[in-house]
Write a protein that holds these residues in place. Structure first.
Motif, PDB file in Angstrom:
ATOM      1  N   LEU A 166       0.835  -1.197   0.000  1.00 56.02           N
ATOM      2  CA  LEU A 166       0.000   0.000   0.000  1.00 56.02           C
ATOM      3  C   LEU A 166       0.870   1.247   0.000  1.00 56.02           C
ATOM      4  O   LEU A 166       1.981   1.244   0.531  1.00 56.02           O
ATOM      5  N   LYS A 167       0.356   2.310  -0.563  1.00 53.74           N
ATOM      6  CA  LYS A 167       1.072   3.576  -0.556  1.00 53.74           C
ATOM      7  C   LYS A 167       1.131   4.129   0.867  1.00 53.74           C
ATOM      8  O   LYS A 167       0.254   3.858   1.695  1.00 53.74           O
ATOM      9  N   TRP A 184      -2.007   6.019   2.022  1.00 56.25           N
ATOM     10  CA  TRP A 184      -3.237   5.375   1.539  1.00 56.25           C
ATOM     11  C   TRP A 184      -4.472   5.745   2.352  1.00 56.25           C
ATOM     12  O   TRP A 184      -5.592   5.758   1.829  1.00 56.25           O
ATOM     13  N   TYR A 198      -7.206  10.367  -1.677  1.00 58.42           N
ATOM     14  CA  TYR A 198      -7.689   9.602  -2.827  1.00 58.42           C
ATOM     15  C   TYR A 198      -9.206   9.697  -2.908  1.00 58.42           C
ATOM     16  O   TYR A 198      -9.926   9.277  -2.007  1.00 58.42           O
ATOM     17  N   ILE A 207      -4.751   3.049  -4.217  1.00 62.16           N
ATOM     18  CA  ILE A 207      -3.927   3.102  -2.998  1.00 62.16           C
ATOM     19  C   ILE A 207      -2.847   2.024  -2.977  1.00 62.16           C
ATOM     20  O   ILE A 207      -2.042   1.975  -2.045  1.00 62.16           O
ATOM     21  N   ASP A 263       0.576   0.439  -4.102  1.00 62.02           N
ATOM     22  CA  ASP A 263       1.848   0.867  -4.680  1.00 62.02           C
ATOM     23  C   ASP A 263       2.411  -0.201  -5.607  1.00 62.02           C
ATOM     24  O   ASP A 263       3.243   0.068  -6.457  1.00 62.02           O
TER      25      ASP A 263
END
Length: 750
Positions: free
Chosen positions: A8-9, A12, A28, A346, A348
Motif C-alpha cells: 500500500l502507498k 493510503w 484519494y 492506494i 503501490d
C-alpha cells in the motif's frame, strides 16, 4: 516484494483535505462524477444560496464537497472556500448564540480572504469589521463615557477654578482694558458731553474682558461638540449588536463580490448540533444564508434530510423553511466500481494475479459493505507486514474458503442491487441506502449460516421485499439454497409466489458478471405489457363475436400488436399506440434469451405504471365501446347521444334519473321515438341507489347499463344492469353480456 503480496502507498489512508491552493484535494477520491459535476456547476454559476449535503456518516460527504470546490477553482481561482465547523454556529448560552455565530463567520472570513489580493478599500472595510467582531462593545462604551465625564470635569474646573496661566491672561486683559478706558476718556469731543467720559471708560474697561470671555466660552463649546461627534463615531464603529454585524457582513460580501471573488462557506459536521439548534440557526440567518453575496454549504448526516421540509402553518401552501436551500445533494454509499477503483489507487504495487486481486477486493468490500470508512478498517485488519520505508503490505497467503464465499456473495449482492435495484434519481437516496443495508445484512446472515438454517420470503410488495425474493432465487439457482414450500399470495391485485428456503452450503456455481434472468419487477412489466395486449384483444373480440367475425388469439395479438392497436383506434378511437410503442422494444428484449440490459427498478416501474394507465383507459372506456358496438350491430337501429346534449333524454317521469346521471355525464342509446332509452355511465352506483323507486317505475322504457371497476357492485337494482370490467380476463364476456342485455331490451319494444 514477496509473491502474493500487496504493498500500500504510504498515504493510503490520509483524510481527504483541500490543498493550500484549494484547487486540488490531498488524498484519494474516486467516483461520484455526476454529483461532483452538478455541485461544481452550482459553485461556478451562482453567487449566493444555501446548499445542504446529506449522507450517512463516513460515506464521503466532505470529500465530495472538497472535490467539487477543487474542480471549480481550477476554472476560477477567485472561488474562495471558508472552512468552518458547525460548532462555530452555536453557543451554550442561547441568547448569545446568534451573536457568536456571526462573529465566527467574520473571523473565519477574515482569516481566509486576508490571504488574497483585495482592493485596499475593501481590505480596510474587512479589517474594520474584523476589529468590531473582536472587540467588546461594553468596554468601549464604558471608556467613551469616562472620556465624556473627564471632559465635563475639565469644563467645570475651567468655569469655577483659576489656574496660574489663566491669572496671567486675565491680568493682562484687565490692565489693557484700564489703560484703554483712561485713553478714551481723554478724547476732546467727549469733553462737552455730560457723563460721556465715564460711560466710554466703562465700556472699554468692561467690554474687552467680556469679549475675551465670550470667545473663550464659544471655543470651549466647539470643542465639546467635536468631542461628542467623535464619541458617536466611535460608538458606531464598535457597535457589535447582531443586526449591525449582520448588515456589515453582508456589505463586505457585496464589496468582495464586486472584486469578482466568490465566497463559499463550508460548514461541516452539522451532526454536532441538535436538529432544533440547526433549525434555529438556519431560520435566524435565513436572509444571510440565502440572499447574501456568498454561498453556504452545510454538511450533515441523514437525520438532517428533513431540514426545510416542515409542515406549513394552517392556511399556508409552504412552510417558512421551504426555501432554505437552493440545492440538496444526497451522497449515497459508493458503488463497487468506485470502491474497486479506490483500492487500485492506494496500491503501490502487487505481485498477485488479476483474478486473485479481484477476488480479494470483493472479499474485503463484502466485509466493509461497500462503505469507504469501514473499508479502511478492514484493510488495517489485513495488514500483516511493512516495508523498510514503513509502507504497509498485505499478504494473500492466508486466502481461505471464507474469502471465496465472501467474494461470491458480494458479487451476487452487487449484480442485483447496483445493476437492478438502485433508483437513479437522487431523491430516492434514503430508499437506496435502505436497500443496500438490507441486502448486505441479509448476505452476512447467509455467510454465517449453517446448513439447514432456513429463511422465508417476505410477502410485501415494496422494493425491499422484491429484492430479497430475487436474492433468494439467485442463490437457489447457484446452489446455495434449496426451495421448500411455495404459496401464492395477493398483493395489490398481483399474485406473488412466496417460498421458504433452506441453506445448503456455499455458492456452488460462479456468479455471472451480469444477471441473466428477469427480476421480479421485470417479470411484472412483461406481465403488464401482455395484460394490456390481452385487454385490447378482448375488446376487439367482443365486437367480432357480436358481429360474427373471427376472434383473435393472444399469440396473434403479441405477434403483430401494432396491427391490432391500429384496429382499436379505427373502431373505438382509442390511442393504444402511445401506450405500447414506447415499450415494445423493451418488452421484446426482456422476452429474448441471454443476458438482459441493466434496466433499473425505477425506470421499469415507470413503464409498468404507464401500461397500467393504458389498461385503466380501456376499462373506463367500456361505456363508449358498448355504445360503438351497438351502433354497428345490424340488428339494432339506434342512436347515441350524450345525456347533457339532448334535453329530451330521460325526461318526464325519468327526469330524477337524468338529473343524477347528468352529474357524472354519460351517453344514452335510444330509438328515434325515445320509447326505449339506455344510459351507459361509468360508475355512480351510489347515486342510483337512492333512486330505486324511480328506476323500478320506469324500467319498461328506461334502463341503465352501469359499467364499474368493482366486483362488489350489486345487481339488486331493478332497471340496472352491471357491467364489471375490473378483471381483464373477463372483459370481453362482460362487454358482450352488457350488449346482449341492451339488445334484448330494445327487442322487447312494442
Amino acid at each position: 516484494m514477496k509473491s502474493d503480496e500487496i504493498a500500500l502507498k504510504a498515504d493510503w489512508d490520509i483524510p481527504i483535505r483541500l490543498s493550500l491552493e484549494g484547487d486540488r484535494v490531498e488524498g484519494y477520491f474516486v467516483g461520484r462524477e455526476a454529483e461532483v459535476s452538478h455541485l461544481k456547476s452550482d459553485l461556478q454559476r451562482r453567487n449566493s444560496g444555501a446548499i445542504i449535503v446529506i449522507g450517512h456518516r463516513g460515506v464521503g460527504k466532505t470529500s465530495f464537497v472538497y472535490q467539487a470546490i477543487a474542480g471549480a477553482r481550477q476554472k476560477n481561482k477567485k472561488i474562495v472556500p471558508v472552512l468552518m465547523n458547525a460548532t462555530q454556529l452555536h453557543d451554550e448560552n442561547e441568547k448569545e448564540a446568534p451573536l457568536r455565530t456571526i462573529e465566527n463567520l467574520i473571523r473565519r472570513l477574515y482569516a481566509t480572504i486576508g490571504q488574497h489580493s483585495l482592493n485596499r478599500s475593501v481590505k480596510a472595510e474587512l479589517d474594520k469589521l474584523y476589529k468590531k467582531a473582536q472587540s467588546s462593545s461594553a468596554k468601549v462604551t464604558e471608556a467613551v463615557r469616562h472620556k465624556e465625564s473627564d471632559e465635563g470635569n475639565q469644563v467645570t474646573e475651567t468655569s469655577f477654578s483659576i489656574k496660574p496661566e489663566a491669572l496671567v491672561y486675565t491680568g493682562i486683559v484687565l490692565i489693557v482694558a484700564a489703560a484703554g478706558g483712561a485713553l478714551v476718556s481723554r478724547l476732546p469731543f467727549l469733553a462737552d458731553i455730560t457723563g460721556a467720559k465715564e460711560i466710554a471708560r466703562g465700556l472699554v474697561s468692561l467690554g474687552l474682558p467680556a469679549i475675551f470671555l465670550g470667545r473663550f466660552v464659544l471655543q470651549r463649546r466647539r470643542n465639546m461638540v467635536s468631542l461628542r461627534e467623535s464619541t458617536a463615531d466611535e460608538v458606531y464603529e464598535t457597535d457589535k449588536t447582531l443586526g449591525n454585524l449582520e448588515h456589515d457582513l453582508e456589505r463586505v460580501h457585496k464589496l468582495i463580490a464586486n472584486e469578482k471573488y466568490k465566497i463559499v462557506y463550508v460548514v461541516d459536521e452539522l451532526d454536532k448540533l441538535e436538529i432544533l439548534q440547526a433549525k434555529k440557526v438556519l431560520q435566524y440567518f435565513k436572509n444571510l444564508f440565502t440572499l447574501s453575496d456568498a454561498q453556504f454549504i452545510f454538511i450533515g448526516s441523514e437525520r438532517f434530510s428533513r431540514l426545510g421540509e416542515a409542515k406549513p402553518d394552517e392556511g399556508e401552501l409552504r412552510s417558512k423553511e421551504y426555501t432554505l436551500f437552493s440545492s440538496k445533494y444526497f451522497v449515497m454509499r459508493p458503488r463497487y466500481s468506485d470502491v474497486s477503483q479506490y483500492l487500485d489507487m492506494i496500491v503501490d504495487g502487487n505481485n498477485v494475479s488479476g483474478d486473485s486481486w479481484e477476488r480479494f477486493k470483493r472479499a474485503i468490500c463484502f466485509d466493509a459493505r461497500n462503505d469507504y470508512f469501514d473499508l479502511k478498517d478492514r484493510i488495517r485488519d489485513r495488514i500483516n507486514s511493512h516495508s523498510e520505508d514503513g509502507c504497509p503490505a498485505i499478504s494473500l497467503d492466508d486466502w481461505d474458503g471464507g474469502d471465496q464465499r465472501r467474494q461470491q456473495l458480494h458479487k451476487a449482492v452487487t449484480i442485483l442491487i447496483e445493476d437492478k435495484y438502485l433508483y437513479r434519481s437522487p431523491s430516492f437516496w434514503e430508499l437506496n441506502e435502505k436497500l443496500q443495508r438490507l441486502i448486505f445484512e441479509h448476505a452476512h446472515e447467509l455467510f454465517h449460516a449453517f446448513p439447514g438454517n432456513g429463511w422465508n420470503d417476505p410477502e410485501g410488495d415494496a422494493p425491499e421485499s422484491q429484492l430479497i425474493r430475487d436474492f433468494h432465487i439467485l442463490l437457489e439457482r447457484h446452489g446455495a439454497l434449496t426451495v421448500g414450500q411455495t404459496k401464492q399470495v395477493t398483493q395489490k391485485g398481483k399474485n406473488l409466489q412466496v417460498r421458504n428456503y433452506t441453506y445448503k452450503g456455499p455458492i456452488a456455481a460462479l456468479i455471472p458478471d451480469r444477471l441473466n434472468e428477469l427480476t421480479e419487477f421485470e417479470k411484472r412489466f412483461v406481465e403488464e405489457f401482455e395484460r394490456y395486449c390481452d385487454a385490447v384483444r378482448r375488446v376487439l373480440n367482443a365486437q367480432r363475436k357480436i358481429l360474427g367475425h373471427n376472434e383473435l388469439s393472444q399469440s396473434e395479438m403479441l405477434g403483430a400488436p401494432q396491427t391490432y392497436i391500429a384496429e382499436l383506434k379505427t373502431q373505438f378511437q382509442l390511442d393504444g399506440a402511445s401506450i405500447l410503442n414506447p415499450y415494445m422494444g423493451h418488452y421484446r428484449q426482456l422476452r429474448s434469451k441471454g443476458p438482459h440490459p441493466g434496466l433499473q427498478l425505477d425506470q421499469v416501474q415507470a413503464w409498468s405504471s404507464e401500461i397500467l394507465k393504458g389498461v385503466k383507459q380501456i376499462q373506463t372506456s367500456a361505456p363508449h365501446i358498448i355504445c360503438e358496438i351497438m351502433k354497428r350491430d345490424k340488428g339494432s337501429v339506434v342512436q347515441v347521444q350524450n345525456i347533457n346534449q339532448n334535453g329530451n333524454l330521460f325526461g318526464g317521469a325519468a327526469s330524477p334519473i337524468r338529473n343524477a346521471l347528468s352529474r357524472v355525464g354519460c351517453n344514452v342509446i335510444f330509438v328515434a321515438d325515445l320509447s326505449r332509452q339506455v344510459a351507459v355511465p361509468f360508475g355512480g352506483i351510489a347515486i342510483l341507489d337512492g333512486l330505486k323507486k324511480c328506476l323500478r317505475d320506469n324500467a319498461s322504457t328506461h334502463r341503465v347499463a352501469l359499467v364499474c371497476d368493482s366486483d362488489s357492485a350489486s345487481d339488486r337494482l331493478t332497471g340496472v344492469h352491471i357491467v364489471r370490467v375490473s378483471k381483464v380476463e373477463s372483459l370481453d364476456k362482460e362487454i358482450i353480456a352488457g350488449v346482449e342485455e341492451i339488445r334484448k331490451f330494445f327487442s322487447e319494444q312494442g
